[in-house]
Design an enzyme around this catalytic site. Structure first.
Site, PDB file in Angstrom:
ATOM      1  N   SER A 115     -52.258  13.279 -20.746  1.00 12.80           N
ATOM      2  CA  SER A 115     -52.879  14.035 -21.584  1.00 12.80           C
ATOM      3  C   SER A 115     -53.561  13.259 -22.736  1.00 12.80           C
ATOM      4  O   SER A 115     -54.374  13.783 -23.680  1.00 12.80           O
ATOM      5  CB  SER A 115     -52.001  15.259 -22.266  1.00 12.80           C
ATOM      6  N   HIS A 117     -56.991  15.814 -15.405  1.00 19.75           N
ATOM      7  CA  HIS A 117     -56.085  16.549 -16.181  1.00 19.75           C
ATOM      8  C   HIS A 117     -55.998  17.860 -16.098  1.00 19.75           C
ATOM      9  O   HIS A 117     -56.998  18.686 -16.254  1.00 19.75           O
ATOM     10  CB  HIS A 117     -56.652  16.029 -17.725  1.00 19.75           C
ATOM     11  N   GLU A 143     -59.913  18.797 -16.014  1.00 20.37           N
ATOM     12  CA  GLU A 143     -60.719  17.706 -16.623  1.00 20.37           C
ATOM     13  C   GLU A 143     -60.668  16.458 -15.532  1.00 20.37           C
ATOM     14  O   GLU A 143     -59.433  15.827 -15.415  1.00 20.37           O
ATOM     15  CB  GLU A 143     -60.341  17.252 -17.977  1.00 20.37           C
ATOM     16  N   ASN A 161     -58.227  18.756 -25.844  1.00 20.28           N
ATOM     17  CA  ASN A 161     -57.480  18.372 -26.701  1.00 20.28           C
ATOM     18  C   ASN A 161     -58.057  17.838 -28.075  1.00 20.28           C
ATOM     19  O   ASN A 161     -57.590  17.871 -29.266  1.00 20.28           O
ATOM     20  CB  ASN A 161     -56.474  17.431 -26.429  1.00 20.28           C
TER      21      ASN A 161
HETATM   22  N1  NAD Z   1     -46.550  19.676 -20.142  1.00 20.88           N
HETATM   23  C1  NAD Z   1     -47.792  19.868 -20.209  1.00 20.88           C
HETATM   24  O1  NAD Z   1     -48.297  20.877 -21.097  1.00 20.88           O
HETATM   25  C2  NAD Z   1     -48.883  18.858 -19.921  1.00 20.88           C
HETATM   26  C3  NAD Z   1     -50.073  19.184 -19.794  1.00 20.88           C
HETATM   27  C4  NAD Z   1     -51.412  18.477 -19.276  1.00 20.88           C
HETATM   28  C5  NAD Z   1     -50.876  16.973 -18.946  1.00 20.88           C
HETATM   29  N2  NAD Z   1     -49.457  16.670 -19.099  1.00 20.88           N
HETATM   30  C6  NAD Z   1     -48.878  15.279 -18.504  1.00 20.88           C
HETATM   31  O2  NAD Z   1     -48.466  15.416 -17.536  1.00 20.88           O
HETATM   32  C7  NAD Z   1     -47.417  14.361 -17.271  1.00 20.88           C
HETATM   33  C8  NAD Z   1     -46.336  14.928 -17.042  1.00 20.88           C
HETATM   34  O3  NAD Z   1     -45.859  16.059 -17.882  1.00 20.88           O
HETATM   35  P1  NAD Z   1     -44.804  17.002 -17.524  1.00 20.88           P
HETATM   36  O4  NAD Z   1     -44.689  18.148 -18.612  1.00 20.88           O
HETATM   37  O5  NAD Z   1     -44.997  17.312 -16.057  1.00 20.88           O
HETATM   38  O6  NAD Z   1     -43.252  16.293 -17.736  1.00 20.88           O
HETATM   39  P2  NAD Z   1     -41.980  16.351 -17.288  1.00 20.88           P
HETATM   40  O7  NAD Z   1     -41.005  15.625 -18.185  1.00 20.88           O
HETATM   41  O8  NAD Z   1     -41.483  17.749 -16.946  1.00 20.88           O
HETATM   42  O9  NAD Z   1     -41.961  15.578 -15.710  1.00 20.88           O
HETATM   43  C9  NAD Z   1     -41.882  14.001 -15.611  1.00 20.88           C
HETATM   44  C10 NAD Z   1     -41.351  13.976 -14.340  1.00 20.88           C
HETATM   45  O10 NAD Z   1     -41.546  12.462 -13.924  1.00 20.88           O
HETATM   46  C11 NAD Z   1     -40.477  11.839 -13.581  1.00 20.88           C
HETATM   47  N3  NAD Z   1     -40.681  10.298 -13.679  1.00 20.88           N
HETATM   48  C12 NAD Z   1     -40.417   9.725 -14.887  1.00 20.88           C
HETATM   49  N4  NAD Z   1     -40.990   8.363 -14.538  1.00 20.88           N
HETATM   50  C13 NAD Z   1     -41.033   8.251 -13.263  1.00 20.88           C
HETATM   51  C14 NAD Z   1     -41.300   7.174 -12.502  1.00 20.88           C
HETATM   52  N5  NAD Z   1     -41.554   5.917 -12.629  1.00 20.88           N
HETATM   53  N6  NAD Z   1     -41.657   7.469 -11.186  1.00 20.88           N
HETATM   54  C15 NAD Z   1     -41.424   8.570 -10.623  1.00 20.88           C
HETATM   55  N7  NAD Z   1     -41.092   9.923 -11.425  1.00 20.88           N
HETATM   56  C16 NAD Z   1     -41.019   9.535 -12.806  1.00 20.88           C
HETATM   57  C17 NAD Z   1     -39.288  12.486 -14.403  1.00 20.88           C
HETATM   58  O11 NAD Z   1     -38.081  12.360 -13.689  1.00 20.88           O
HETATM   59  C18 NAD Z   1     -39.926  13.930 -14.575  1.00 20.88           C
HETATM   60  O12 NAD Z   1     -39.129  14.758 -13.313  1.00 20.88           O
HETATM   61  C19 NAD Z   1     -47.361  13.569 -18.817  1.00 20.88           C
HETATM   62  O13 NAD Z   1     -48.368  12.566 -18.617  1.00 20.88           O
HETATM   63  C20 NAD Z   1     -48.015  14.618 -19.735  1.00 20.88           C
HETATM   64  O14 NAD Z   1     -48.546  14.122 -20.957  1.00 20.88           O
HETATM   65  C21 NAD Z   1     -48.348  17.696 -19.635  1.00 20.88           C
END
Ligand code: NAD
Length: 498
Positions: free
Chosen positions: A124, A145, A157, A195
């Site tokens: 993000s 995204h 996106e 954002n």
């Molecule tokens: N949550 C939101 O609202 C949102 C919205 C848009 C984008 N994002 C982006 O999406 C991504 C994930 O966010 P999320 O909310 O799902 O996070 P989350 O914490 O729910 O999930 C992340 C997962 O990645 C795993 N992980 C960490 N390092 C790893 C690796 N090296 N290899 C494999 N798995 C690994 C973790 O074990 C975890 O299960 C981030 O980059 C975040 O910025 C999040």
């Protein structure tokens, strides 16, 4: 070239958290085989079970079909290691928001997948170009995204770096559509589109509170009732959580070299520091604890309606409103009755100083938006409270009244002009095509109109006038008009004109 256009294409998802599970779900229900990997033991299996439960719940409510549930069950496969991603035509990375961790995953993937496999990140905030830095074939790397919750939010996106190829962008756009999303191509810049564009609505609400113009409840009520936003800026911040929206605001502000347009206020940071994060902590800008009641957007005390009013710089809207209310309008100020005005971008002090009207009896009405449910009244310092009460009494039988302190552009003109101006700036920066900016802001943030549509609805010259007044009266470059807006206002063109 990519193989992505075929439904035979295998899609990999790395990271099985909230976002990864959502992305895997929509890819699998579109009929594609999905391999999902997480470094946390059992996380991919848990994510699969969560997706199936979610779909089964929808099936029970009649919102999906057994066929869709079966398709999901058939297509999602937990992967034991990153090496299993070898057959993928696309891998979407959705691991923790950490540049080094993401770069490590990408550099491993480059050695595992075929040369024509597209690699995308769901980050993000991190630059896609920084994730791709130094990797072979940067033309196949892009951002994808999604928004949370992925199965519900239609926007995606598609982020292009200077190296991403047209074929990769086209393939990701087509795949996104096939997964039932609305894709928007966006340049790789901090905050991408939503954002970045979302900063105006909340930070201008905070600026109004900082200046003691109005309370959060009053501001929210005006933005809902007069401008059609589903939520006001404060209830929105309480819903997303200050721990989420403050860091994003600070990041976007810093990334744009502290551009004052993107600046927040100390109260925002304070809420984070004291842990009043919103609904998740039961306290934020509002109190959600048991027994707490949400503060009302309290109106002013209403007195007896005036026998007559005088009107300063009469506008068509003001005349119509007063005629509908059956108010007698004096030919000239009688030295005792309320003086009404409907300024655009000016506050009562500036209006009084410019026209010589008695500021004590001056009451300004914001008629720029819908006033059928609620009207905003504004007065100058040193105003006569009895006069305000008389004017309030004209409206209280038919609508809610919000009385605010002096503010160039009231509440609604100010916030909407800031949203519109930032939308124009995004167009000026070439962040995305003008109509895509509107689509993204409507779908990503639930805005009733995109910022460029909003500019056109208000009139580009009106928005330009509000911004210019705000900049002149406050001396704050936060309010400098976008050059995109100025040109279209000066030439009488739509804000969507390229
Ligand atoms: N949550 C939101 O609202 C949102 C919205 C848009 C984008 N994002 C982006 O999406 C991504 C994930 O966010 P999320 O909310 O799902 O996070 P989350 O914490 O729910 O999930 C992340 C997962 O990645 C795993 N992980 C960490 N390092 C790893 C690796 N090296 N290899 C494999 N798995 C690994 C973790 O074990 C975890 O299960 C981030 O980059 C975040 O910025 C999040």
């Amino acid at each position: 070239m990519t193989k992505l256009d075929s439904t035979q294409a295998v899609i990999g998802v790395v990271g099985a958290g909230a976002m990864g599970a959502g992305i895997a779900q929509i890819a699998a229900t579109s009929g594609r085989k999905v391999l999902i990997f997480d470094q946390r033991e059992g996380a991919a299996e848990t994510a699969r079970a969560t997706m199936l439960k979610r779909m089964q719940d929808r099936l029970a409510k009649g919102k999906t079909t057994q066929d869709a549930v079966d398709t999901l069950a058939r297509n999602v496969h937990p992967a034991a290691s990153l090496n299993d991603m070898a057959p993928c035509a696309l891998v979407v990375e959705a691991i923790i928001e950490d540049l080094d961790a993401k770069r490590a995953v990408f550099s491993q993937l480059v050695d595992i997948v075929a040369a024509d496999c597209v690699l995308a990140s769901n980050t993000s905030s991190l630059p896609i170009g920084a994730i791709a830095k130094g990797l072979a074939q940067p033309e196949r790397i892009a951002g994808l995204h999604f928004f949370n919750p992925v199965p519900v939010m239609k926007l995606v996106e598609v982020i292009r770096t200077p190296d991403t190829s047209d074929a990769v962008i086209a393939a990701l756009m087509a795949l996104s559509r096939d997964m039932g999303r609305t894709p928007v191509e966006v340049r790789d810049t901090p905050g991408f589109l939503v954002n970045f564009g979302g900063r105006a609505y909340t930070t201008e609400g905070l600026a109004l509170v900082q200046e003691c113009v109005a309370s959060p409840a009053q501001i929210d009520a005006v933005m809902r009732d007069c401008c059609g936003f589903r939520m006001g800026p404060f209830e929105l911040m309480d819903l997303t959580g200050v721990d989420v929206n403050y860091p994003v605001t600070a990041f976007v502000h810093q990334s744009h070299y502290s551009d004052p347009r993107l600046r927040s206020t100390p109260l925002h940071r304070y809420m984070l520091d004291v842990g009043q994060l919103g609904r998740k902590t039961q306290r934020g800008f509002f109190d959600y604890r048991d027994g707490a009641t949400k503060p009302e957007a309290k109106g002013p005390d209403a007195g007896q309606p005036p026998k007559a009013v005088s009107v300063l710089e009469p506008s068509e809207r003001l005349r119509t409103l007063l005629a509908d209310l059956g108010v007698s309008v004096l030919d000239a100020d009688d030295g005792a009755s309320p003086i009404l005005a409907a300024p655009t971008g000016e506050d009562c002090a500036a209006l009084g100083a410019r026209t010589g009207a008695d500021h004590r009896r001056l009451v300004a009405l914001d008629l720029a938006f819908d006033v059928s449910k609620r009207i905003t009244l504004m007065t100058a310092p040193g105003n006569d409270g009895a006069i305000l009460a008389q004017v309030a009494a004209l409206f209280t039988p038919s609508r809610a009244v919000t009385a605010i302190a002096d503010s160039p552009g009231f509440i609604a003109q100010r916030i909407c002009a800031m949203v519109a101006n930032l939308g124009c700036e995004m167009a000026q920066m070439g962040l995305a095509q003008p109509d895509d900016i509107d689509t993204a802001m409507r779908l990503g943030l639930n805005y009733p109109k995109g910022p460029l549509e909003l500019t056109d609805a208000m009139g580009p010259d009106t928005v330009f006038g509000i911004m210019t007044q705000l900049q002149n009266l406050t001396g704050d470059d936060r309010y400098r008009p976008s050059q995109w807006l100025r040109r279209r206002a000066q030439l009488g063109l739509s804000a969507l004109t390229r």
